[in-house]
Design a protein around this motif. Structure first.
Motif, PDB file in Angstrom:
ATOM      1  N   LYS A 169       0.829  -1.213   0.000  1.00 13.67           N
ATOM      2  CA  LYS A 169       0.000   0.000   0.000  1.00 13.67           C
ATOM      3  C   LYS A 169       0.860   1.258   0.000  1.00 13.67           C
ATOM      4  N   SER A 173       0.582   4.115  -2.853  1.00 18.20           N
ATOM      5  CA  SER A 173       0.227   5.486  -2.486  1.00 18.20           C
ATOM      6  C   SER A 173       1.119   6.508  -3.177  1.00 18.20           C
ATOM      7  N   ARG A 178      -5.293   3.892  -4.013  1.00 17.56           N
ATOM      8  CA  ARG A 178      -5.739   3.421  -2.700  1.00 17.56           C
ATOM      9  C   ARG A 178      -6.422   2.068  -2.844  1.00 17.56           C
ATOM     10  N   GLU A 372      -7.732  -6.515   1.340  1.00 23.15           N
ATOM     11  CA  GLU A 372      -6.997  -5.328   0.904  1.00 23.15           C
ATOM     12  C   GLU A 372      -5.511  -5.648   0.746  1.00 23.15           C
ATOM     13  N   ALA A 376      -3.507  -5.496  -2.669  1.00 26.05           N
ATOM     14  CA  ALA A 376      -2.470  -4.464  -2.750  1.00 26.05           C
ATOM     15  C   ALA A 376      -1.140  -5.067  -3.170  1.00 26.05           C
TER      16      ALA A 376
END
Length: 409
Positions: A169, A173, A178, A372, A376
């Protein structure tokens, strides 16, 4: 052949070609549920990426939350430690060493000791739980104590994968991407399709079941309470959305380079997951083609192309099309029940009720956080393949040049 020409021998490659990539992330993780801790070595992170433990610890805390969690979450307070690969808050380009300690280790030191000695008779497991890895794992690896299976098959393992996802992540970023999630179903309670994923995420973060719908939130908690009173468990569905991906990650050129396939594999690698769909998913099988495929229009905002719908979930032909990636994952109810199902003791072969390990009632809210992380990781890998660089600055230069190319296509 001319006397002046020397033949050149090209070395043969004997390995597996599908793993040859110019730049990629890869990791190995290890550790038992009641061992000293969970660890991983992550290779391929470019140098200069800003990274702190606090960012990752935030996701580790989110993974431990949610209504319906069991006693283990009251014992552990997961935090990551960087053993190597990070200096003064930035990655070095070397492999990263990550560790998440198990606080519960102090209660299991004798039972889980690595030193030679007679096997501990305490907490030996011989009654496999239906729906778990217990029986098949014991048969496959020749274990007579099923604890040797459940210690690694346990969803406790996802803590270190959430830590790895935190690194991914941080990389995403840097490119204004996101990865967010929220619960869309627990048991029989479901919410309508979400129009604004980022707004839904913010609402979900204030909910005990990570659901953005206040009314459904109450009904989901009621269902979990009922399941707990009955000694049962509940599953559900969570949705993961990747915002602002560039066009062209993944490839149609080889089956294992299709990003849709890699995201599906990643989510299905999470314990207790039983189904995955992208975009309209299974619903598209019930619709006409005219209702499924997203029309393409000239972009009114900037040069390029636009779509008014996202039935494809951001992926066409195994590649990102520039729209948000939408993945939904179905989780079965936890296999450990406080009202255990029938089983057979592997030693005596007599019928018994299955072993009851300390367990949760519902972990769908936490599973979304794990979702997530694994998504990611795959997205970061795809970004490195497309915009490879030894440093994050080199990646950004490659990314900016590509974005300029896309804008003028």
């Amino acid at each position: 052949m001319s006397e002046n020409r020397v033949p050149v021998r090209i070395p043969e490659y004997s390995g597996n070609l599908k793993w040859i990539r110019c730049c990629m992330l890869r990791y190995l993780n290890a550790g038992e549920s009641h061992g000293k801790g969970l660890m991983a070595v992550l290779e391929g992170v470019p140098a200069g990426l800003p990274l702190t433990a606090e960012v990752i610890n935030h996701d580790l805390a989110r993974r431990q939350g949610g209504y319906g969690r069991g006693g283990r979450m009251r014992i552990e307070k997961d935090q990551v430690e960087f053993y190597c690969g990070v200096r003064k808050g930035k990655t070095l380009g070397n492999p990263l060493g990550l560790l998440v300690r198990n606080r519960d280790w102090e209660n299991w030191q004798e039972i889980m000791a690595a030193e030679p000695g007679p096997p501990s008779e305490e907490r030996v497991v011989t009654r496999p739980r239906p729906g778990h890895a217990d029986l098949v794992g014991a048969i496959k690896y020749g274990h007579r104590d099923i604890r040797n299976v459940l210690e690694k098959a346990s969803a406790r393992e996802t803590a270190i994968r959430v830590a790895l996802g935190g690194v991914a992540k941080a990389l995403l970023s840097q490119f204004d991407m996101r990865v967010v999630s929220y619960t869309t179903r627990i048991g029989s309670v479901a919410i309508p399709p979400v129009d604004d994923p980022l707004a839904a995420y913010e609402l979900a973060e204030q909910s005990q079941v990570r659901c953005p719908d206040p009314e459904a939130n109450i009904k989901m908690i009621e269902q979990i309470q009922l399941a707990k009173r009955n000694g049962d468990s509940l599953g559900g569905i969570f949705e993961v959305v990747v915002t602002n991906p560039p066009i062209g990650l993944g490839s149609y050129a080889q089956w294992d380079r299709r990003l849709s396939a890699r995201l599906a594999m990643a989510t299905m690698s999470i314990q207790a997951m039983k189904g995955v769909e992208i975009g309209m998913g299974f619903e598209s099988a019930c619709r006409l083609g005219s209702e499924v495929h997203d029309d393409i229009y000239p972009s009114e905002i900037k040069p390029g192309f636009a779509r008014k719908t996202n039935h494809a979930g951001g992926l066409e032909g195994g590649m990102t099309n520039g729209q948000s990636i939408v993945v939904r994952v179905a989780m079965k109810p936890i296999a450990t029940l406080y009202q255990p199902k029938n089983s057979v003791d592997i030693q005596t072969k007599k019928p018994f009720e299955a072993t009851v390990e300390r367990s949760d009632i519902c972990t769908v809210p936490a599973a979304g956080v794990v979702g997530e992380a694994v998504i990611a990781y795959e997205m970061a890998n795809a970004m490195l393949e497309k915009f490879s660089g030894d440093s994050i600055d080199e990646m950004k230069r490659n990314f900016d040049a590509y974005q300029e190319y896309v804008k003028n296509f």
